[in-house]
Design a protein around this motif. Structure first.
Motif, PDB file in Angstrom:
ATOM      1  N   VAL A 176       0.671  -1.608   0.113  1.00 48.04           N
ATOM      2  CA  VAL A 176      -0.229  -0.698   0.276  1.00 48.04           C
ATOM      3  C   VAL A 176       1.083   1.203  -0.350  1.00 48.04           C
ATOM      4  O   VAL A 176       1.483   1.538   0.644  1.00 48.04           O
ATOM      5  N   ARG A 177       0.418   1.823  -1.142  1.00 45.31           N
ATOM      6  CA  ARG A 177       1.712   2.966  -1.161  1.00 45.31           C
ATOM      7  C   ARG A 177       1.234   4.488  -0.678  1.00 45.31           C
ATOM      8  O   ARG A 177      -0.072   4.657  -0.180  1.00 45.31           O
ATOM      9  N   ALA A 178       2.089   5.508   0.717  1.00 43.58           N
ATOM     10  CA  ALA A 178       1.764   6.692   0.746  1.00 43.58           C
ATOM     11  C   ALA A 178       1.192   7.606  -0.604  1.00 43.58           C
ATOM     12  O   ALA A 178       1.496   7.376  -1.589  1.00 43.58           O
ATOM     13  N   LEU A 179       0.329   8.315   0.330  1.00 43.22           N
ATOM     14  CA  LEU A 179      -0.261   9.318  -0.044  1.00 43.22           C
ATOM     15  C   LEU A 179       0.623  10.584  -1.696  1.00 43.22           C
ATOM     16  O   LEU A 179      -0.218  10.801  -2.096  1.00 43.22           O
ATOM     17  N   ALA A 180       1.706  10.526  -0.511  1.00 44.43           N
ATOM     18  CA  ALA A 180       2.660  11.518  -1.342  1.00 44.43           C
ATOM     19  C   ALA A 180       3.047  10.705  -2.676  1.00 44.43           C
ATOM     20  O   ALA A 180       3.478  11.659  -3.540  1.00 44.43           O
ATOM     21  N   GLU A 181       2.826   9.498  -2.888  1.00 44.35           N
ATOM     22  CA  GLU A 181       3.265   9.216  -4.792  1.00 44.35           C
ATOM     23  C   GLU A 181       1.566   8.506  -5.077  1.00 44.35           C
ATOM     24  O   GLU A 181       2.387   8.362  -6.091  1.00 44.35           O
ATOM     25  N   LEU A 182       1.158   9.319  -4.659  1.00 46.06           N
ATOM     26  CA  LEU A 182      -0.555   9.571  -6.161  1.00 46.06           C
ATOM     27  C   LEU A 182      -0.001  10.322  -6.826  1.00 46.06           C
ATOM     28  O   LEU A 182      -0.183  10.407  -8.380  1.00 46.06           O
TER      29      LEU A 182
END
Length: 306
Positions: A176-182
């Motif tokens: 699950v990737r962090a929102l910063a990677e969106l």
């Protein structure tokens, strides 16, 4: 003195509760119990889909200690809670129903079902190629319990799933990737599903910059809260034909009859029905039963918010 509970369902319908549970029943449709009965209420489960009446009762509960909702989101309840009241949401209750609707909206939009329904009304046979979900990339933004339930339902469709949450972690199906990677993930997604709660951090998360990063022809599915999307920015993308959208929630909501979103090209709208389905009641009763037993026995409550 034993605590009093204000519930939307009779204890016998909930089942499995102690015989000495002191419960009042109010489903939000009739007049509330008399004030002398409300004065001792410590635990209040808000009736589902009766928001205005349910919230209006809060100031009449001077002994209130706990509020239980039957919704996962509490953005429309928390501002009205008296100080010191514990708030519990219904995490998990709507996983099946909301995930099911997200799949239905995605498939209906990709396969052109709204157009076929209109053609059926006119007796038009128009055979054409449509997009499939197979081989597409689906980006789930707000990967919590509903997101995990959605992924379980997507697996048989042979699509690739990317997951984004507030912070990075591992899930049963992958990272699950962090929102910063969106920003870097949006251009690769064919379908973007919004499942975030509405907070100040997520209000207008899908703004003009977010939408501009989505690839041409991509589909935005919102089963979160309407205000997670900037409606004006989405309208611009829909009217240009660059993006498509399937929305179970809108901003404003209910959507006024004259609002241009109703008639925008490439949009499918359902009236916030992710939760209310036949899956709701049995899961609501199970959740409420478990929570009432914890409260009655003095155990820590589940799903405490904040």
């Amino acid at each position: 003195m034993t605590p009093r509970y204000l519930l939307p369902y009779p204890p016998e319908q909930i089942g499995g509760l102690p015989a000495d549970l002191d419960a009042l029943v109010w489903d939000g449709t009739a007049e509330p119990p008399a004030q002398r009965e409300l004065d001792r209420v410590e635990f209040y489960c808000l009736p589902y889909m009766r928001h205005r009446a349910a919230v209006a009762l809060l100031p009449r509960l001077p002994a209130l200690r706990t509020v239980q909702t039957l919704t996962a989101g509490m953005d429309d309840v928390l501002p009205h809670l008296p100080p010191g009241v514990t708030a519990c949401n219904a995490r998990g209750l709507h996983d099946a129903s909301t995930a099911e609707l997200a799949v239905a909206l995605t498939l209906a939009s990709l396969r052109g079902i709204p157009g076929f329904v209109r053609n059926q009304a006119d007796g038009v046979w128009d055979q054409s190629f449509q997009s499939a979900l197979a081989d597409r990339t689906v980006l789930i933004v707000g990967y919590g319990s509903i997101g995990a339930a959605l992924e379980q339902r997507l697996i048989p469709f042979e699509c690739r799933v990317e997951r984004v949450a507030r912070s990075a972690r591992e899930s049963a199906h992958g990272p699950v990737r962090a929102l910063a990677e969106l920003p870097g993930l949006l251009p690769e997604a064919d379908v973007v599903v919004l499942l975030t709660p509405l907070t100040e951090a997520t209000r207008h998360l899908a703004d003009a910059e977010f939408l501009a990063r989505m690839k041409p022809g991509a589909l935005l599915v919102n089963v979160a809260r309407g205000a997670v999307v900037d409606t004006a920015a989405l309208l611009a993308e829909l009217e240009s034909g660059r993006l498509r959208a399937a929305l179970d929630v809108t901003d404003p909501e209910p959507l006024p009859a004259e609002h241009p979103l109703w008639r925008a090209p490439g949009v499918l709208i359902t009236p916030h029905v992710g939760g209310p389905s036949s899956a709701f009641l049995p899961r609501a009763l199970r959740l409420l039963r478990a929570q009432l037993l914890r409260a009655h026995e003095g155990l820590p409550l589940a799903n405490v918010v904040g």
